[in-house]
Design a protein around this motif. Structure first.
Motif, PDB file in Angstrom:
ATOM      1  N   GLN A  17       0.830  -1.209   0.000  1.00 52.32           N
ATOM      2  CA  GLN A  17       0.000   0.000   0.000  1.00 52.32           C
ATOM      3  C   GLN A  17       0.863   1.257   0.000  1.00 52.32           C
ATOM      4  O   GLN A  17       0.562   2.226  -0.700  1.00 52.32           O
ATOM      5  CB  GLN A  17      -0.924   0.010   1.214  1.00 52.32           C
ATOM      6  N   GLU A  18       1.925   1.236   0.782  1.00 53.27           N
ATOM      7  CA  GLU A  18       2.825   2.387   0.814  1.00 53.27           C
ATOM      8  C   GLU A  18       3.506   2.571  -0.540  1.00 53.27           C
ATOM      9  O   GLU A  18       3.657   3.699  -1.009  1.00 53.27           O
ATOM     10  CB  GLU A  18       3.863   2.195   1.927  1.00 53.27           C
ATOM     11  N   ARG A  19       3.891   1.475  -1.162  1.00 54.95           N
ATOM     12  CA  ARG A  19       4.480   1.567  -2.506  1.00 54.95           C
ATOM     13  C   ARG A  19       3.471   2.138  -3.496  1.00 54.95           C
ATOM     14  O   ARG A  19       3.826   2.921  -4.375  1.00 54.95           O
ATOM     15  CB  ARG A  19       4.971   0.195  -2.978  1.00 54.95           C
ATOM     16  N   LEU A  20       2.211   1.734  -3.373  1.00 58.47           N
ATOM     17  CA  LEU A  20       1.165   2.237  -4.266  1.00 58.47           C
ATOM     18  C   LEU A  20       0.995   3.748  -4.102  1.00 58.47           C
ATOM     19  O   LEU A  20       1.031   4.491  -5.080  1.00 58.47           O
ATOM     20  CB  LEU A  20      -0.157   1.516  -3.978  1.00 58.47           C
ATOM     21  N   TRP A  21       0.808   4.230  -2.859  1.00 56.00           N
ATOM     22  CA  TRP A  21       0.599   5.656  -2.615  1.00 56.00           C
ATOM     23  C   TRP A  21       1.822   6.480  -2.994  1.00 56.00           C
ATOM     24  O   TRP A  21       1.702   7.609  -3.461  1.00 56.00           O
ATOM     25  CB  TRP A  21       0.224   5.927  -1.160  1.00 56.00           C
ATOM     26  N   ALA A  22       3.022   5.912  -2.780  1.00 55.15           N
ATOM     27  CA  ALA A  22       4.251   6.637  -3.091  1.00 55.15           C
ATOM     28  C   ALA A  22       4.675   6.463  -4.547  1.00 55.15           C
ATOM     29  O   ALA A  22       5.638   7.092  -4.980  1.00 55.15           O
ATOM     30  CB  ALA A  22       5.372   6.171  -2.174  1.00 55.15           C
ATOM     31  N   CYS A  23       3.949   5.607  -5.289  1.00 56.29           N
ATOM     32  CA  CYS A  23       4.329   5.309  -6.682  1.00 56.29           C
ATOM     33  C   CYS A  23       5.785   4.866  -6.732  1.00 56.29           C
ATOM     34  O   CYS A  23       6.567   5.316  -7.576  1.00 56.29           O
ATOM     35  CB  CYS A  23       4.091   6.507  -7.589  1.00 56.29           C
ATOM     36  N   HIS A  24       6.162   4.012  -5.796  1.00 60.88           N
ATOM     37  CA  HIS A  24       7.545   3.539  -5.662  1.00 60.88           C
ATOM     38  C   HIS A  24       7.589   2.076  -6.079  1.00 60.88           C
ATOM     39  O   HIS A  24       6.937   1.235  -5.477  1.00 60.88           O
ATOM     40  CB  HIS A  24       8.007   3.712  -4.211  1.00 60.88           C
ATOM     41  N   ILE A  25       8.360   1.771  -7.109  1.00 60.56           N
ATOM     42  CA  ILE A  25       8.390   0.414  -7.648  1.00 60.56           C
ATOM     43  C   ILE A  25       9.044  -0.567  -6.683  1.00 60.56           C
ATOM     44  O   ILE A  25       8.527  -1.640  -6.429  1.00 60.56           O
ATOM     45  CB  ILE A  25       9.102   0.402  -9.016  1.00 60.56           C
ATOM     46  N   GLY A  26      10.198  -0.214  -6.149  1.00 63.17           N
ATOM     47  CA  GLY A  26      10.918  -1.124  -5.255  1.00 63.17           C
ATOM     48  C   GLY A  26      10.277  -1.199  -3.886  1.00 63.17           C
ATOM     49  O   GLY A  26       9.580  -0.284  -3.461  1.00 63.17           O
ATOM     50  N   SER A  27      10.532  -2.295  -3.196  1.00 65.84           N
ATOM     51  CA  SER A  27       9.939  -2.462  -1.870  1.00 65.84           C
ATOM     52  C   SER A  27      10.813  -1.867  -0.765  1.00 65.84           C
ATOM     53  O   SER A  27      10.362  -1.725   0.361  1.00 65.84           O
ATOM     54  CB  SER A  27       9.692  -3.941  -1.580  1.00 65.84           C
ATOM     55  N   ALA A  28      12.068  -1.525  -1.080  1.00 64.80           N
ATOM     56  CA  ALA A  28      12.964  -1.026  -0.037  1.00 64.80           C
ATOM     57  C   ALA A  28      13.813   0.128  -0.553  1.00 64.80           C
ATOM     58  O   ALA A  28      14.144   0.203  -1.733  1.00 64.80           O
ATOM     59  CB  ALA A  28      13.863  -2.143   0.465  1.00 64.80           C
TER      60      ALA A  28
END
Length: 115
Positions: A17-28
């Motif tokens: 969910q955090e990756r979705l909201w941040a539009c961040h592909i990587g998990s870390a």
């Protein structure tokens, strides 16, 4: 969000969910400790001269993703109550990382750069 501290790195693991909201592909996000030049629990000044690219912003609800500011490229993941861990970096993809954490003061104390 899960923060992990080793002797050489800070790892910020984002859930889906955090990756979705941040539009961040990587998990870390990996941050070598030697690149941390300042740590505080102060909410940084924000300005209307920011470019969100990419990310999510709903005033008073969430600020997440990559932002280009006068300070440089920054990563944000902040939600109320806006207790922000503020990391200033050198020689890193991001010049600043801002995270809303319930225990931000504890992380602030642990991450203070050693002289």
């Amino acid at each position: 969000m899960q923060l992990t501290l080793t002797s050489t790195h800070l790892t910020i693991d984002l859930d889906w969910q955090e990756r979705l909201w941040a539009c961040h592909i990587g998990s870390a996000i990996q941050v070598p400790l030697e690149q941390i030049i300042a740590v505080s629990c102060d909410r940084p000044d924000t300005s209307w001269r920011e470019i969100r690219a990419p990310g999510t912003f709903f005033p008073g609800v969430i600020k997440a993703g990559t932002y280009y500011t006068e300070r440089g490229r920054e990563f944000w993941y902040a939600t109320p109550p806006w207790q922000i861990l503020n990391l200033r970096l050198r020689d890193h993809y991001y010049k600043g990382i801002y995270l809303a954490l319930a225990d931000n003061q504890s992380w602030c104390d642990r991450l203070q750069p050693q002289a």
